[in-house]
Design a protein around this motif. Structure first.
Motif, short mmCIF file in Angstrom:
data_model
loop_
_atom_site.label_atom_id
_atom_site.label_comp_id
_atom_site.label_asym_id
_atom_site.label_seq_id
_atom_site.Cartn_x
_atom_site.Cartn_y
_atom_site.Cartn_z
N ARG A 83 -4.93 -8.00 1.37
CA ARG A 83 -3.87 -7.05 1.73
C ARG A 83 -3.89 -5.83 0.82
O ARG A 83 -3.34 -4.77 1.13
CB ARG A 83 -2.53 -7.79 1.61
N GLY A 84 -4.50 -5.95 -0.36
CA GLY A 84 -4.57 -4.85 -1.31
C GLY A 84 -4.98 -5.40 -2.65
O GLY A 84 -5.12 -6.62 -2.77
N PRO A 85 -5.21 -4.60 -3.68
CA PRO A 85 -5.36 -3.15 -3.59
C PRO A 85 -6.74 -2.80 -3.00
O PRO A 85 -7.61 -3.65 -2.92
CB PRO A 85 -5.25 -2.71 -5.05
N GLY A 86 -6.88 -1.54 -2.62
CA GLY A 86 -8.15 -1.11 -2.04
C GLY A 86 -7.96 0.17 -1.25
O GLY A 86 -6.91 0.83 -1.35
N LEU A 87 -8.97 0.51 -0.45
CA LEU A 87 -8.90 1.73 0.36
C LEU A 87 -8.01 1.46 1.57
O LEU A 87 -8.21 0.48 2.29
CB LEU A 87 -10.31 2.14 0.82
N LYS A 88 -7.03 2.34 1.78
CA LYS A 88 -6.00 2.06 2.77
C LYS A 88 -6.58 1.78 4.17
O LYS A 88 -6.25 0.78 4.80
CB LYS A 88 -5.00 3.21 2.84
N GLY A 89 -7.44 2.69 4.63
CA GLY A 89 -7.99 2.53 5.98
C GLY A 89 -8.77 1.23 6.12
O GLY A 89 -8.75 0.58 7.17
#
Ligand code: KG4
Ligand code: ZN
Length: 335
Positions: A83-89
């Motif tokens: 779910r995250g963290p990371g690149l939104k798209g």
């Protein structure tokens, strides 16, 4: 419990089918599709292209991992997704795809923190590793030393104020003209040597956290000074050796500080940079340290760690509300 894990936080589309039983767990199948060739012409990850690649790859990878595992949808107990963290798209692709699967197949879904998954990858590959332990999470986007006290109980001992250790490898390698993903190439060339005529300053002696900006400037100046000699194979290898030594030295220094502060000698190395042989050797040589590493395919981004952590969190009754969205910034200490 049989879990389908899905990971799309950056430039790897990964899926895994894993079973957790009372006696332990078993990975039935795992796959990673790297996007390196897509991003290579740009010298780094292009978020929009990465998201499109995930959209294209997800159905193929998930279908294949299910077939490799010889699993049917009815065999599954849970879908786990980063779910995250990371690149939104990129996260949104994984989340939307996983939610659709969960709704269609009437399965529960759980959203996993990518850094927490890396932290527990050490326990996945070393079932004997007990809490508490110090975990160096060193990847392309993160550098932090975490005191792991239990599932969901983390204190940050040190974290980076600017670049991550992986970026220090990648950006230094790019200065030497190496193509993306350049970090492992620099490391491989460095490992062909045991000494160097070049030396870089010992960094991070004063600051509390990690900071790679000073080292980056020193590397840029050194590479500029040697610009005319960069085609000489020995010079290149010795430059790589000096750069790797400087990054590894900084990571070891911070680990020693963290050991002194916490009195914990069990050290886990996780994340892409933890695949680095020199780092493993030097941390393993620190006095009294008991070192835990993962297999190389579990150092870099993978879905097995997502499924593994999800099984443990699901057992505690956790689930994702299907209306929940991705969390591109999601510090591990608030979990
Ligand atoms: O954990 P990871 O696969 O992805 C992120 O979450 O960022 O880490 C990728 C990073 C890259 O910066 C890459 O250069 C670095 O890990 N890396 C290495 C090695 N293998 C991967 N850095 C140094 N030595 C290696 N052998
Ligand atoms: Zn990662």
């Amino acid at each position: 419990m049989v879990v389908l894990g899905i990971e799309t936080s950056c430039d790897e589309t990964a899926a895994c089918v894993l079973a957790k039983e009372a006696s332990g767990f078993k990975i039935f199948a795992e796959l990673v599709s790297s996007q390196a060739s897509t991003h290579e012409p740009y010298g780094g990850v292009v978020p929009e292209l990465a998201a499109r690649e995930h959209l294209k790859n997800l159905p193929i990878i998930v279908d294949k991992v299910m077939r490799d595992a010889d699993a049917t949808w009815a065999d599954l107990s849970l879908i786990a997704v980063t779910r995250g963290p990371g690149l939104k798209g990129c996260l949104l692709m994984g989340m939307a795809f996983s939610k659709a699967l969960a709704l269609v197949h009437r399965l529960p879904i759980i959203g996993i923190n990518h850094i927490e998954a890396h932290i527990h990858s050490a326990r996945m590959d070393n079932p004997e590793l007990d809490y508490p332990y110090l975990c160096l999470v060193a990847s392309g986007g993160h550098t932090e030393i975490v005191e792991v006290k239990g599932l969901g109980s983390y204190s940050i001992v040190a974290r980076t104020m600017d670049d991550a250790a992986g970026e220090a490898f990648d950006k230094s390698a790019a200065l030497l003209g190496m193509a993306y993903p350049a970090g492992p190439k620099l490391a491989a060339l460095a490992d062909t040597h045991t000494k160097s005529r070049f030396s870089l300053p010992k960094v991070m002696r004063e600051s509390e956290g990690f900071s790679f900006s000073g080292l980056k400037t020193a590397v840029a100046l050194l590479v500029k000074r040697e610009a005319e000699n960069l085609n000489d194979g020995t010079v290149r290898a010795e430059l790589c050796f000096a750069i790797q030594e400087a990054i590894v030295d900084a990571l070891c220094f911070k680990l020693e500080q963290a050991i002194k502060r916490t009195g914990i000698y069990k050290i886990a190395l996780v994340g892409g940079v933890s695949a680095n042989e020199r780092l493993r050797k030097k941390v393993g040589d620190l006095p009294q340290v008991e070192l835990f590493t993962t297999s190389k395919n579990h150092s870099v981004d993978n879905a097995a760690m997502v499924a593994f952590l999800a099984a443990h969190r699901f057992e505690r009754g956790e689930k994702l509300d299907w209306r929940a969205s991705a969390e591109p910034r999601w510090p591990v200490e608030i979990l």
